[in-house]
Write a protein that holds these residues in place. Structure first.
Motif, PDB file in Angstrom:
ATOM      1  N   VAL A  43       0.730  -1.170  -0.127  1.00 63.28           N
ATOM      2  CA  VAL A  43      -0.081  -0.088  -0.126  1.00 63.28           C
ATOM      3  C   VAL A  43       0.771   1.137   0.125  1.00 63.28           C
ATOM      4  O   VAL A  43       0.446   2.524   0.084  1.00 63.28           O
ATOM      5  N   GLY A  44       2.135   1.187  -0.074  1.00 64.67           N
ATOM      6  CA  GLY A  44       3.018   2.278  -0.230  1.00 64.67           C
ATOM      7  C   GLY A  44       3.600   2.715   1.092  1.00 64.67           C
ATOM      8  O   GLY A  44       4.039   3.787   1.290  1.00 64.67           O
ATOM      9  N   LYS A  45       3.605   1.881   2.282  1.00 69.47           N
ATOM     10  CA  LYS A  45       4.257   2.395   3.431  1.00 69.47           C
ATOM     11  C   LYS A  45       5.501   2.781   3.437  1.00 69.47           C
ATOM     12  O   LYS A  45       5.725   3.678   4.400  1.00 69.47           O
ATOM     13  N   SER A  46       6.418   2.092   3.064  1.00 69.78           N
ATOM     14  CA  SER A  46       7.678   2.408   2.700  1.00 69.78           C
ATOM     15  C   SER A  46       7.949   3.710   2.241  1.00 69.78           C
ATOM     16  O   SER A  46       8.850   4.785   2.454  1.00 69.78           O
ATOM     17  N   MET A  47       6.983   4.195   0.946  1.00 75.37           N
ATOM     18  CA  MET A  47       7.293   5.289   0.409  1.00 75.37           C
ATOM     19  C   MET A  47       6.927   6.450   0.983  1.00 75.37           C
ATOM     20  O   MET A  47       7.391   7.462   1.287  1.00 75.37           O
ATOM     21  N   VAL A  48       5.865   6.192   2.192  1.00 74.38           N
ATOM     22  CA  VAL A  48       5.262   7.287   2.850  1.00 74.38           C
ATOM     23  C   VAL A  48       6.506   7.465   3.970  1.00 74.38           C
ATOM     24  O   VAL A  48       6.503   8.818   4.294  1.00 74.38           O
ATOM     25  N   THR A  49       6.835   6.265   4.387  1.00 80.78           N
ATOM     26  CA  THR A  49       8.192   6.632   5.489  1.00 80.78           C
ATOM     27  C   THR A  49       9.283   7.382   4.981  1.00 80.78           C
ATOM     28  O   THR A  49       9.627   8.570   5.667  1.00 80.78           O
ATOM     29  N   ALA A  50       9.442   7.257   3.851  1.00 79.09           N
ATOM     30  CA  ALA A  50      10.741   7.972   3.122  1.00 79.09           C
ATOM     31  C   ALA A  50      10.375   9.532   2.944  1.00 79.09           C
ATOM     32  O   ALA A  50      11.135  10.198   3.210  1.00 79.09           O
ATOM     33  N   SER A  51       9.039   9.492   2.380  1.00 77.72           N
ATOM     34  CA  SER A  51       8.604  10.870   1.816  1.00 77.72           C
ATOM     35  C   SER A  51       8.315  11.874   3.616  1.00 77.72           C
ATOM     36  O   SER A  51       8.682  13.007   3.450  1.00 77.72           O
TER      37      SER A  51
END
Length: 200
Positions: free
Chosen positions: A53-61
């Motif tokens: 669901v994009g959890k790592s992308m949200v973390t990095a963002s």
């Protein structure tokens, strides 16, 4: 005598009563001590009930946004079996250690990162049982010298298993970001992660 000592003790008042250490209703603090060379002001967990669901992308963002605002930031990649944070940041080195602990790798923008990919070859599978994985996550808190950080984002694996439970119980989590996507099935599963965070 024992009855006299325990009279009027409740879970709410027990922490302040004289016999708190011996009272069975006292809540035990399971928080793991931070590394002596770490001063982390806020720990933010990033969770989801479902993978992809994009959890790592949200973390990095979130981390990148805070760095741009002038904060010192670290990311603890607790997604041990599916770590992706180092690759997102273009970090491919190996973490090094000393007698005092391990040093996190530092990305070009200054974000400090610790991940299992920095300890093993990034294409090697992590074939460990849950308690071992949970222990590694705790070590990333107790053994890594994070230094002075305004924010430490914890990228957790999906679900409500050993690692999220370990993070909630062992780390001083100040807040949680729950990541989802707009499908009914995903929202139903993510609601479990929400309920877990609420209970913890």
């Amino acid at each position: 005598m024992a009855e006299e000592q325990n009279s009027g003790c409740s879970p709410e008042s027990c922490s302040s009563c004289a016999h708190a250490g011996s009272c069975s209703s006292a809540k035990k603090d399971l928080k793991a001590p931070a590394n002596p060379y770490s001063q982390v002001k806020k720990v933010i967990g990033v969770v989801s009930g479902k993978g992809g669901v994009g959890k790592s992308m949200v973390t990095a963002s979130l981390a990148r946004m805070m760095v741009q605002q002038g904060y010192s930031v670290g990311i603890l990649d607790a997604d041990i079996t599916g770590p992706s944070i180092p690759k997102m940041y273009g970090v491919h080195g190996s973490a090094v250690g000393s007698e005092a602990g391990m040093f996190p790798c530092v990305a070009e923008d200054g974000t400090k990162i610790m991940s299992v990919n920095l300890l093993e070859h990034e294409s090697d599978p992590v074939i460990w049982r849950g308690p071992v994985i949970a222990g590694v996550v705790t070590q990333f808190w107790t053994d890594v010298m994070w230094g002075d950080l305004d924010f430490l984002f914890v990228d957790m694996p999906p679900g409500t298993g050993d690692v999220p439970l370990t993070v909630f119980q062992s780390l001083p989590v100040d807040g949680v970001v729950i990541v989802t996507s707009p499908q009914d099935l995903v929202q139903m599963i993510v609601e479990k992660a929400y309920n877990m965070a609420k209970k913890m």
